[in-house]
Design an enzyme around this catalytic site. Sequence first.
Site, PDB file in Angstrom:
ATOM      1  N   ASP A  49       3.642  70.712 -71.016  1.00 28.25           N
ATOM      2  CA  ASP A  49       4.219  71.776 -70.202  1.00 28.25           C
ATOM      3  C   ASP A  49       5.214  72.540 -71.082  1.00 28.25           C
ATOM      4  O   ASP A  49       5.279  72.323 -72.291  1.00 28.25           O
ATOM      5  CB  ASP A  49       4.904  71.199 -68.959  1.00 28.25           C
ATOM      6  CG  ASP A  49       6.190  70.496 -69.323  1.00 28.25           C
ATOM      7  OD1 ASP A  49       6.295  70.005 -70.449  1.00 28.25           O
ATOM      8  OD2 ASP A  49       7.107  70.452 -68.484  1.00 28.25           O
ATOM      9  N   CYS A  54      20.167  63.065 -78.397  1.00 25.48           N
ATOM     10  CA  CYS A  54      18.703  62.992 -78.428  1.00 25.48           C
ATOM     11  C   CYS A  54      18.216  61.773 -79.210  1.00 25.48           C
ATOM     12  O   CYS A  54      18.629  61.549 -80.344  1.00 25.48           O
ATOM     13  CB  CYS A  54      18.121  64.259 -79.052  1.00 25.48           C
ATOM     14  SG  CYS A  54      16.316  64.250 -79.134  1.00 25.48           S
ATOM     15  N   TYR A  98      -2.544  71.435 -67.673  1.00 24.39           N
ATOM     16  CA  TYR A  98      -1.310  70.667 -67.572  1.00 24.39           C
ATOM     17  C   TYR A  98      -1.329  69.730 -66.359  1.00 24.39           C
ATOM     18  O   TYR A  98      -1.062  68.531 -66.462  1.00 24.39           O
ATOM     19  CB  TYR A  98      -0.082  71.587 -67.471  1.00 24.39           C
ATOM     20  CG  TYR A  98       1.077  70.838 -66.861  1.00 24.39           C
ATOM     21  CD1 TYR A  98       1.782  69.912 -67.611  1.00 24.39           C
ATOM     22  CD2 TYR A  98       1.387  70.959 -65.501  1.00 24.39           C
ATOM     23  CE1 TYR A  98       2.789  69.145 -67.051  1.00 24.39           C
ATOM     24  CE2 TYR A  98       2.382  70.204 -64.936  1.00 24.39           C
ATOM     25  CZ  TYR A  98       3.085  69.307 -65.700  1.00 24.39           C
ATOM     26  OH  TYR A  98       4.053  68.535 -65.138  1.00 24.39           O
ATOM     27  N   GLU A 148       3.626  68.485 -58.441  1.00 21.29           N
ATOM     28  CA  GLU A 148       3.212  69.185 -59.651  1.00 21.29           C
ATOM     29  C   GLU A 148       2.810  70.631 -59.354  1.00 21.29           C
ATOM     30  O   GLU A 148       3.082  71.528 -60.137  1.00 21.29           O
ATOM     31  CB  GLU A 148       2.048  68.448 -60.337  1.00 21.29           C
ATOM     32  CG  GLU A 148       2.454  67.132 -60.980  1.00 21.29           C
ATOM     33  CD  GLU A 148       3.534  67.283 -62.045  1.00 21.29           C
ATOM     34  OE1 GLU A 148       3.757  68.408 -62.538  1.00 21.29           O
ATOM     35  OE2 GLU A 148       4.166  66.277 -62.392  1.00 21.29           O
TER      36      GLU A 148
END
Length: 365
Positions: free
Chosen positions: A145, A207, A127, A44
Site C-alpha cells: 500500500d 525505527c 493491494y 480494507e
Amino acid sequence: MAAAAETLPDPAALLAWYDRNRRTLPWRASAGEAADPYRVWLSEIMLQQTTVKAAGPYFLRFLKSFPDVAKLAAAPLEDVLKLWAGLGYYSRARNLHACAKAVAERYRGRFPESEGELLSLPGIGAYTAAAISAIAFGRKATVVDGNVERVVSRLFAVEAPTPGAKPLIRRLAASLSPPGRWGDFAQAMMDLGATICTPRRPACALCPWSGPCAARKAGTQELYPRKAPKAVRPTRRGVAFWVEREDGMALVRTRPEKGLLGGMTEIPTGRWAEDVDLDATPAALEAEAPLAARWSRASGLATHVFTHFALELAVLTTRVPAATAAPDGARWVPIATLDGEAIPSAFRKVVIHAIGAARSAPQAR
DNA sequence: TATTCGTGGTA
DNA sequence: TTACCAAGAAT
C-alpha cells in the site's frame, strides 16, 4: 555482495517491533485471536485512500447495521449508500454491496482465501486481495500500500518516481518476506509507515530498520518516495437550485449510477464547467432551473474540492406551493429527514448554504 | 499508462 | 490559504 546481505532489513526485527507496539484498531484481532474475514474485508475497503480516523466510525456503524456478509448482501443498495454518505469514493459502496452478494452466492457466504479469487471480486484490487489473504487467512502475500511504498522506497533509496516504480518496489518488498506470520508482517509494514516512517519528519530514531535504511544513511529520507509532478486542479462552476415546497419538502434527484458521486442523491444543478460565468445575469443563471419560479440568489458560493477539480456553486432558492409536482427525474423528500439521505458532502454544503440564506433573509423577494 | 473517482486533516 | 496527503480500484 556479502556487505549488502548483512545490511538487508531483518523481518524478525520488524515483527518484534510490531509485537511491542501493537495498535488496537476496531477491525484488528487482538494478539493470538483469529481475524474475522468479513471485518478485515470491510475495513480494507473503507481504508482505501481513507484515514483510520475517518473510517473508524463508519466501520462501527456498518458492523452494527450489517453484522455479517449475508446481512449486507440482503440489504438494499440504497441503505448501503445512505450509510456510506460522507466517506467518499462512492463506487466503493456499490462494489462493497456487489462483492457481498457475490460472496453470498458464489462462495456460500465464505470469503475465498487466495489472492486470485479475491482479485476477481468487485472492489478488490491487488493491494486488498493481498491484504485479506495475509491478514484474514495467514497466507503468504506481498502487501503493498502507500505506507509500504514509502518504507521500501526509503530502505532502498529508490530513485525512480512512483507510480512507474511500483513493480520495482513490489519486488523489493517481496525480498523482505518473513518465514511466516504473513498477516502480522503486512500489518507491521503498514503500521511502521503510519507511525514511524511518516511522509514528513519520519521518526528514524525509533525505527527498527534505521540501520539498514539507505535513505537514512544519506540523510535524504524525506525525499522518498520520488513522485511525478501533479497536474494543476481546475475550478468548475455551476448553479444549484434549492426548491422548498410549502409543506416542508425539498426537490432532489438521484445521480447516474456511473461517474462522479454515482447513485447518490443531489440537489438539482445546471452543468459544471470552467466556462460557466457565475456573474452572469439572473436570467442566464436561471436558464437551467428544474422548474419555473421566482428565484433569489443566496449570497456567496457553496464550494467543494474534489480530487481532480474544485467546484463553486451559486445557490438559487425558491419556495413553491404544496401542490407543485416534481419535474421529470426529480422527487420530493422531507427536509426533516434530509440528513439521513445518501447526500454527499458537496451537496450537504449546498443545503446548508440555501437554508442559511433562507433564515438570514426570510423575505428575500 | 493515465484518468477518474471524495473527504477531512495537517503544516 | 494552499498543497499535500490517507491501508487504491476501475477503466
